[in-house]
Design a protein around this motif. Structure first.
Motif, PDB file in Angstrom:
ATOM      1  N   PRO A 147       0.793  -1.234   0.000  1.00  0.00           N
ATOM      2  CA  PRO A 147       0.000   0.000   0.000  1.00  0.00           C
ATOM      3  C   PRO A 147       0.828   1.289   0.000  1.00  0.00           C
ATOM      4  O   PRO A 147       0.358   2.313  -0.483  1.00  0.00           O
ATOM      5  N   TYR A 148       2.051   1.225   0.529  1.00  0.00           N
ATOM      6  CA  TYR A 148       2.850   2.456   0.587  1.00  0.00           C
ATOM      7  C   TYR A 148       4.354   2.216   0.566  1.00  0.00           C
ATOM      8  O   TYR A 148       5.106   3.055   0.091  1.00  0.00           O
ATOM      9  N   ASN A 149       4.838   1.084   1.066  1.00  0.00           N
ATOM     10  CA  ASN A 149       6.279   0.838   1.121  1.00  0.00           C
ATOM     11  C   ASN A 149       6.756   0.214  -0.189  1.00  0.00           C
ATOM     12  O   ASN A 149       7.334  -0.866  -0.222  1.00  0.00           O
ATOM     13  N   ASP A 150       6.513   0.916  -1.283  1.00  0.00           N
ATOM     14  CA  ASP A 150       6.783   0.421  -2.628  1.00  0.00           C
ATOM     15  C   ASP A 150       7.179   1.623  -3.483  1.00  0.00           C
ATOM     16  O   ASP A 150       6.427   2.600  -3.562  1.00  0.00           O
ATOM     17  N   PRO A 151       8.343   1.598  -4.099  1.00  0.00           N
ATOM     18  CA  PRO A 151       8.786   2.773  -4.860  1.00  0.00           C
ATOM     19  C   PRO A 151       7.853   3.145  -6.000  1.00  0.00           C
ATOM     20  O   PRO A 151       7.696   4.331  -6.325  1.00  0.00           O
ATOM     21  N   ARG A 152       7.196   2.141  -6.603  1.00  0.00           N
ATOM     22  CA  ARG A 152       6.248   2.416  -7.692  1.00  0.00           C
ATOM     23  C   ARG A 152       5.039   3.176  -7.176  1.00  0.00           C
ATOM     24  O   ARG A 152       4.520   4.087  -7.827  1.00  0.00           O
ATOM     25  N   ARG A 219      13.287   7.237  14.984  1.00  0.00           N
ATOM     26  CA  ARG A 219      13.287   5.845  14.540  1.00  0.00           C
ATOM     27  C   ARG A 219      11.837   5.389  14.414  1.00  0.00           C
ATOM     28  O   ARG A 219      10.939   5.985  15.014  1.00  0.00           O
ATOM     29  N   ILE A 220      11.611   4.326  13.657  1.00  0.00           N
ATOM     30  CA  ILE A 220      10.248   3.846  13.463  1.00  0.00           C
ATOM     31  C   ILE A 220       9.730   3.189  14.733  1.00  0.00           C
ATOM     32  O   ILE A 220      10.366   2.302  15.300  1.00  0.00           O
ATOM     33  N   ILE A 221       8.559   3.655  15.181  1.00  0.00           N
ATOM     34  CA  ILE A 221       7.825   3.035  16.285  1.00  0.00           C
ATOM     35  C   ILE A 221       6.482   2.591  15.713  1.00  0.00           C
ATOM     36  O   ILE A 221       5.728   3.413  15.190  1.00  0.00           O
ATOM     37  N   ALA A 222       6.186   1.312  15.803  1.00  0.00           N
ATOM     38  CA  ALA A 222       4.977   0.779  15.166  1.00  0.00           C
ATOM     39  C   ALA A 222       3.966   0.313  16.198  1.00  0.00           C
ATOM     40  O   ALA A 222       4.308  -0.374  17.155  1.00  0.00           O
ATOM     41  N   ASP A 223       2.699   0.715  16.020  1.00  0.00           N
ATOM     42  CA  ASP A 223       1.587   0.183  16.807  1.00  0.00           C
ATOM     43  C   ASP A 223       0.962  -0.964  16.017  1.00  0.00           C
ATOM     44  O   ASP A 223       0.883  -0.911  14.785  1.00  0.00           O
ATOM     45  N   ASP A 224       0.480  -1.970  16.719  1.00  0.00           N
ATOM     46  CA  ASP A 224      -0.073  -3.130  16.019  1.00  0.00           C
ATOM     47  C   ASP A 224      -1.532  -2.933  15.638  1.00  0.00           C
ATOM     48  O   ASP A 224      -1.936  -3.280  14.536  1.00  0.00           O
ATOM     49  N   ALA A 225      -2.344  -2.368  16.536  1.00  0.00           N
ATOM     50  CA  ALA A 225      -3.781  -2.270  16.260  1.00  0.00           C
ATOM     51  C   ALA A 225      -4.390  -1.042  16.924  1.00  0.00           C
ATOM     52  O   ALA A 225      -5.205  -1.155  17.844  1.00  0.00           O
ATOM     53  N   PRO A 226      -4.017   0.160  16.477  1.00  0.00           N
ATOM     54  CA  PRO A 226      -4.622   1.366  17.051  1.00  0.00           C
ATOM     55  C   PRO A 226      -6.095   1.485  16.697  1.00  0.00           C
ATOM     56  O   PRO A 226      -6.562   0.891  15.723  1.00  0.00           O
ATOM     57  N   THR A 227      -6.827   2.262  17.487  1.00  0.00           N
ATOM     58  CA  THR A 227      -8.260   2.461  17.261  1.00  0.00           C
ATOM     59  C   THR A 227      -8.530   3.939  17.021  1.00  0.00           C
ATOM     60  O   THR A 227      -8.245   4.779  17.874  1.00  0.00           O
ATOM     61  N   VAL A 235      -2.043   2.218   9.939  1.00  0.00           N
ATOM     62  CA  VAL A 235      -0.863   1.412   9.623  1.00  0.00           C
ATOM     63  C   VAL A 235       0.425   2.174   9.945  1.00  0.00           C
ATOM     64  O   VAL A 235       0.449   3.404   9.952  1.00  0.00           O
ATOM     65  N   PRO A 236       1.511   1.449  10.230  1.00  0.00           N
ATOM     66  CA  PRO A 236       2.765   2.094  10.629  1.00  0.00           C
ATOM     67  C   PRO A 236       3.642   2.478   9.443  1.00  0.00           C
ATOM     68  O   PRO A 236       3.488   1.961   8.333  1.00  0.00           O
ATOM     69  N   LEU A 237       4.575   3.376   9.693  1.00  0.00           N
ATOM     70  CA  LEU A 237       5.600   3.702   8.709  1.00  0.00           C
ATOM     71  C   LEU A 237       6.453   2.468   8.414  1.00  0.00           C
ATOM     72  O   LEU A 237       6.589   1.579   9.255  1.00  0.00           O
ATOM     73  N   LYS A 238       7.037   2.450   7.219  1.00  0.00           N
ATOM     74  CA  LYS A 238       8.006   1.422   6.845  1.00  0.00           C
ATOM     75  C   LYS A 238       9.286   2.111   6.346  1.00  0.00           C
ATOM     76  O   LYS A 238       9.375   3.341   6.323  1.00  0.00           O
ATOM     77  N   GLU A 239      10.271   1.313   5.948  1.00  0.00           N
ATOM     78  CA  GLU A 239      11.597   1.847   5.655  1.00  0.00           C
ATOM     79  C   GLU A 239      11.592   2.926   4.570  1.00  0.00           C
ATOM     80  O   GLU A 239      12.223   3.976   4.727  1.00  0.00           O
TER      81      GLU A 239
END
Length: 316
Positions: A147-152, A219-227, A235-239
């Motif tokens: 959905p987003y972590n893709d250069p295309r 640095r990336i901090i990811a939540d698993d299931a925010p409401t 969804v969390p940030l990726k590289e």
């Protein structure tokens, strides 16, 4: 990392031209008065398939070789990317499978199916989404379009702010909602080349503020299931997106659930356009931080309009 370039964005705009709208920019003197700024709303809610993600999805699908396209495409999505990938796949005549949280709005599930996509449901968490998706890819052999972590995808999303810079001169800032960061990354990619003095802000719900916390921590901090009512921003940030956010974003601003709902209702009422809760987060951030934007010319990206009309947030 395969970081997309400005040339990739230009090529994407050429590639996807037949499959997207050059969306309008609308204004509201009433909302300008409330904000104390000149706001220019880039209306991606009027985009093909109802969201900006038609840009990145179309670039990914129509950039595939015939051999890659033969087994179709697949993704995981809370809604808009899945809808837009189904739209693009349908235009190319290839299959599309979308893993969606069972809690995703019914309107978005229906939209995926309406464009010919197949929906496979998962639990509303990042871990469940990725596990179910792995099973789908193993079954189909489909090309994964993240959905987003893709250069295309990022190159395609960058075409939105390129258009905005052509449509509105002398912007001081641009603000967009942030979840995984695809739109914000595309904005960074384009504006850092076209208009490097324009400040780029991201807006995020307080109840799903992992990008804000990542930005402050470095640095990336990811939540698993925010409401949050802003279902597109869970969804969390990726590289790849972190690369752009950490390098080019001026600040990330957070807002409450009630501020999101109030901003959404304000746009529906004053501008007469349908947009979803995630799209209201930037205006909510501007109204909460008036001093930051006072007297400025600000581009506001309304990212999508796919909302369940039977479950509008101010009705509950």
């Amino acid at each position: 990392m395969d970081i997309p370039t400005f040339a990739d964005m230009l090529a994407a705009h050429e590639r996807i031209g037949p499959y997207i709208h050059r969306t309008p920019v609308l204004t509201s003197s009433h909302i300008d008065g409330l904000a104390g700024a000149e706001l220019f709303f880039k209306c991606e809610n009027l985009q093909k398939a109802g969201a900006f993600k038609a840009r990145g999805a179309s670039n990914a699908v129509f950039g595939l070789t015939d051999e890659q396209a033969a087994k179709g495409v697949a993704t995981h999505s809370s809604g808009n990317h899945g809808t837009c990938l189904s739209y693009a796949a349908g235009r190319r005549g290839i299959p599309c499978t979308v893993v969606m949280p069972r809690t995703a709005p019914q309107a978005k599930k229906d939209a995926v199916r309406g464009y010919g996509g197949r929906v496979v449901e998962c639990e509303p968490s990042t871990s469940s989404r990725e596990a179910v998706f792995a099973e789908v890819v193993a079954e189909t052999g489909a090309e994964f379009v993240h959905p987003y972590n893709d250069p295309r995808v990022i190159a395609g999303q960058g075409t939105c702010s390129r258009e905005l810079a052509e449509q509105v001169e002398a912007l001081d800032a641009v603000i967009a909602p942030i979840g995984g960061g695809g739109m914000v990354s595309g904005t960074c990619l384009s504006l850092s080349n076209i208009a490097p003095t324009v400040k780029i802000y991201a807006a995020e719900p307080e109840q799903a503020d992992d990008a804000y916390r990542s930005f402050k921590a470095g640095r990336i901090i990811a939540d698993d299931a925010p409401t949050t009512v802003a279902d597109g921003l869970k969804v969390p940030l990726k590289e790849l997106t972190w690369h752009f956010v950490s390098s080019h974003v001026t600040d990330i601003l957070t807002v409450s659930e009630q501020e999101i709902i109030d901003a959404m209702k304000l746009i529906w009422k004053r501008m007469k356009i349908v947009m979803e809760p995630s799209s209201a987060v930037p205006l909510a951030a501007i109204l909460r931080n008036r001093e930051l934007f006072a007297g400025k010319r600000v581009g506001v990206i309304i990212t999508g309009g796919n909302v369940d009309l039977d479950k509008l947030p101010w009705l509950s």
